[in-house]
Structure formats: structure tokens, C-alpha cells
Write an enzyme that holds these catalytic residues in place. Structure first.
Site, short mmCIF file in Angstrom:
data_model
loop_
_atom_site.label_atom_id
_atom_site.label_comp_id
_atom_site.label_asym_id
_atom_site.label_seq_id
_atom_site.Cartn_x
_atom_site.Cartn_y
_atom_site.Cartn_z
CB SER A 54 -0.95 -0.04 1.20
OG SER A 54 -1.97 0.91 1.08
CG ASP A 57 8.53 4.82 -11.40
OD1 ASP A 57 9.24 3.81 -11.40
OD2 ASP A 57 7.31 4.80 -11.67
CE LYS A 98 -5.30 -2.22 0.67
NZ LYS A 98 -5.41 -0.78 0.35
#
Length: 411
Positions: free
Chosen positions: A310, A321, A335
């Protein structure tokens, strides 16, 4: 004869009045319960992430629920649970008043129980351990991420909802709960755990060094609760003052928590760039951006494993990224759904999946997880061995921080 006819009519009227006297309170209760059901239906109708409502006629679901005669609040709750179950989404769920209060306590920073983060396996329906909370009675008893809880105090866990199972494991300090636990190919075993107060200070931080290496600030973040942002910020500031020239951020077995906490902690490491995209049921994309308040530009390695879930995945994905950090460990839990909590009129609550999130490179995390830059298997490690020489993931991260590639990446 006329008087006799009048007496019969009066008797019938009196019977109707008395009948209405009994019927009105029941009808009132029925109406209040139906209002609660309609309230839940309306919130889901307006907010749920899937506009097909699991490929069903959501209005018809309402009609079938509302036409039932409801005699008690417990029956209303049962109708609500059945209505939400038709969505086939374990994260969209009704929380009875005591469950709702307990959830609010756990995200605020303290609870009493065994200290296990749990989820339902979507394929098998089994109750699965995401992770035990660091230092909790469950961790000390040997509970591991990925364990399946077959029974709670002798009752099959399949008889409980996720929140009911959590409630069964909470309780007063000093009381016991017996879990029947299965792990991989091992035989199921009973584990007796003594409940205790669990302080949810989510951060462990200290300066680490070895001959010939830069001083490394080690920060372990266990949960994204109400204290997390302040505690991580304090940890970075203190380690900077102590001379840290590189960092390891340990998100292993961190099950997530507050979405906003994950975003704010990403901002502590990033000066610029997108942190996460959110996608609602209309496909409208919102984003959260860095705000030029990073506390350090020092090299960073993030540790993840299958218990990383999560908000932890949001943070790891943002740092990966944006090329702010290298990720080491195993693929994370996966999740990628966002829930909002809604207060209901009777003091209960409703958790509804309202959106999904994607990393800055539009990687959909749900059921896929974050793939590390350097894959290193997680070996079962005792609590006092985490982040030591016997912890291979930690050791790999420490070694990476001595190479020029990580330093150049961070710069």
C-alpha cells in the site's frame, strides 16, 4: 341488534388501533434500519472505483436489500455486509461502531492486542498475515509474513470477516489468544500469544558505519500512521547532524496505512517530480507532486519484501521512478487501491475503495507490486538480526551505498 352491531364495530376499531400501537414502533425501527442501508448504498453508488459495481445492476441490489423486513440493527448490518460482498472487494467493508473506533485508534498510534496486519487471500479466501508489527507479541511468538491463520481460539477463521478476525485478536493486556498457523509446506501448529499494549512509534533510526565506508543513516519505517511523517523527518534531521552521507530506508513488512503520510514522506526525499497518480472510476487522473522540501540529497537505497504494501509501495515506486533511490529485496505485496472512510449515522463506518494508484511511470501496482532493481531473497530473520550482517538484503543495500553508481544516481 343495533347496539350489538355497534359494539362489534368498536371492537374491530379498537383491535386495529391496538394493532397499530404494536406495529408503529416496529415500523419506525424498520425505517431507521432501511435508512442506514440506503445511506451505505448511496455512498458506494457515488464513490466506488468500479462504475460497473462488479458487473451487476447496483440499483437492483438496493431494491432487493430495501424490500426486506429488518427487525434489528444486527439484521441491518447483515444486509449491508451481504450487499457489499457482491462487489467482491475485501477492502470495501462495513465497520461496526466498536470496529470503527478500533481502526481510528490503530491509525492514530496505539492499540492493544497481538500486533498482526492481516488480509484475505483473494484466490483462496484464507486469512493471511501481511506482517507482524515490529516488536509486537506476534513477532516475538514467531509469526511471519505470509503465514495463514486457520483458526482463532479454535474457531475456523473462514467464519469471520476481516474486521471480525482482527477484533478476535484484540483484547486486554495479559489475556491470551491461540492461533492455528500454517506456513508453506510445514504442518499447522498452535501458537499462544499474550496480548500487550503495542506502541506504534513507527520509526527506528541510527547511524551505521564500517571501516572504509561512508556513514550510513539506517531508518526503519514500520507503518504509515499519524506519527510517521514527523518521526521520519526528525530521524533524517538527526542523522544529518550526526554526519550521515547515505541512507537505507527499510520498508520491509510495512503494510501501509495513511495515504497522505506516504506522500508527505516521499516529499522528504524528493525535491521535484510526481509522487503518485490516482485514477478514479471516470478515469480522471490526479497527481501528487514533490514540493522542493527534501531534507537530504544523499544516496538512498530502499529495502522491500512481500510484506511491503500500500502506502509503502507508493513511496518505493515514487523513489524508484524518479531515480532517487535503488530498490533492493523482493517484489512487494501489490495493493494498489485507495480506501476512504465514511462516518455513518449510527456511529459505524464504511471503508470504500474510491480509486487506484499508479507510480510516476504509470505502473499499476495492484496485484503486481514493485519489482526491485536488485532482487535479493528474504530469509526468515529473528527480530534482533534485522539490519545486521546476517540480513542479506540489508548487507546488499549497505554494499551498494559504497559504489559510485548509487551516488551518481542520487546526484
Amino acid at each position: 341488534m343495533k347496539n350489538r352491531y355497534l359494539r362489534i364495530v368498536l371492537s374491530l376499531i379498537l383491535s386495529v388501533i391496538l394493532g397499530l400501537g404494536w406495529w408503529v414502533p416496529s415500523a419506525k425501527a424498520d425505517t431507521e434500519n432501511q435508512k442506514l442501508i440506503a445511506e451505505v448504498w448511496r455512498i458506494v453508488n457515488q464513490s466506488y472505483v468500479d462504475e460497473t459495481f462488479n458487473h451487476q445492476n447496483w440499483w437492483l441490489v438496493r431494491q432487493n436489500a430495501m424490500k426486506q423486513r429488518i427487525k434489528s440493527r444486527e439484521e441491518a448490518y447483515s444486509v449491508i455486509v451481504k450487499m457489499l460482498a457482491s462487489l467482491d472487494d475485501p477492502f470495501t467493508r462495513h465497520l461496526q461502531p466498536s470496529q470503527y473506533r478500533n481502526l481510528q485508534v490503530s491509525t492514530s498510534g496505539e492499540l492493544t492486542g497481538v500486533g498482526i496486519q492481516i488480509a484475505l487471500d483473494e484466490e483462496t479466501g484464507a486469512l493471511q498475515v501481511i506482517t507482524p508489527i515490529a516488536g509486537s507479541p506476534a513477532e516475538k511468538a514467531g509469526i511471519k509474513p505470509g503465514d495463514r491463520i486457520l483458526k482463532i481460539n479454535g474457531v475456523f477463521s473462514t467464519q469471520f470477516t476481516l474486521d471480525e478476525a482482527a477484533a478476535q485478536m484484540r483484547g486486554p493486556m495479559g489475556s491470551q489468544v491461540v492461533l492455528t498457523v500454517a506456513r508453506a509446506k510445514e504442518e499447522a501448529q498452535e501458537v499462544t500469544i499474550v496480548r500487550d499494549r503495542i506502541a506504534l512509534n513507527p520509526v527506528i533510526a541510527e547511524l551505521r558505519s564500517s571501516p572504509g565506508s561512508v556513514p550510513v543513516g539506517y531508518i526503519r519505517l514500520n507503518q504509515f500512521n499519524g506519527n510517521a511523517v514527523t518521526e521520519v523527518a526528525n530521524a533524517i534531521s538527526n542523522l544529518e547532524k550526526q554526519g550521515a552521507d547515505a541512507y537505507i530506508l527499510d520498508l520491509r513488512n510495512n503494510p501501509g496505512g495513511l495515504l497522505q503520510a506516504g506522500i508527505e514522506i516521499a516529499r522528504l526525499w524528493l525535491d521535484q517530480g510526481t509522487i503518485v497518480y490516482t485514477v478514479n472510476r471516470q478515469g480522471i487522473i490526479g497527481s501528487f507532486e514533490a514540493t522542493n522540501v527534501a531534507l537530504t540529497k544523499d544516496p538512498l537505497v530502499v529495502l522491500v519484501n512481500r510484506g511491503t504494501a500500500s502506502a509503502s509501495e507508493i513511496l518505493a515506486g515514487a523513489l524508484q521512478d524518479n531515480q532517487r533511490a535503488q530498490i533492493v529485496g523482493e517484489k512487494s505485496f501489490g495493493k494498489g487501491l485507495i480506501q476512504s472512510l465514511f462516518d455513518l449515522s449510527d456511529g459505524s463506518g464504511l471503508a470504500v475503495t474510491v480509486a487506484k494508484y499508479e507510480t510516476p511511470n504509470h505502473h499499476d501496482i495492484n496485484k503486481l507490486g514493485i519489482t526491485p532493481d536488485r532482487i535479493v531473497s528474504w530469509e526468515p530473520t529473528a527480530f534482533n538480526q534485522i539490519a545486521t550482517e546476517v540480513d542479506q538484503q540489508y548487507k546488499t543495500a549497505f554494499e551498494l551505498l559504497t559504489t559510485s553508481s548509487v551516488v551518481a544516481n542520487a546526484s
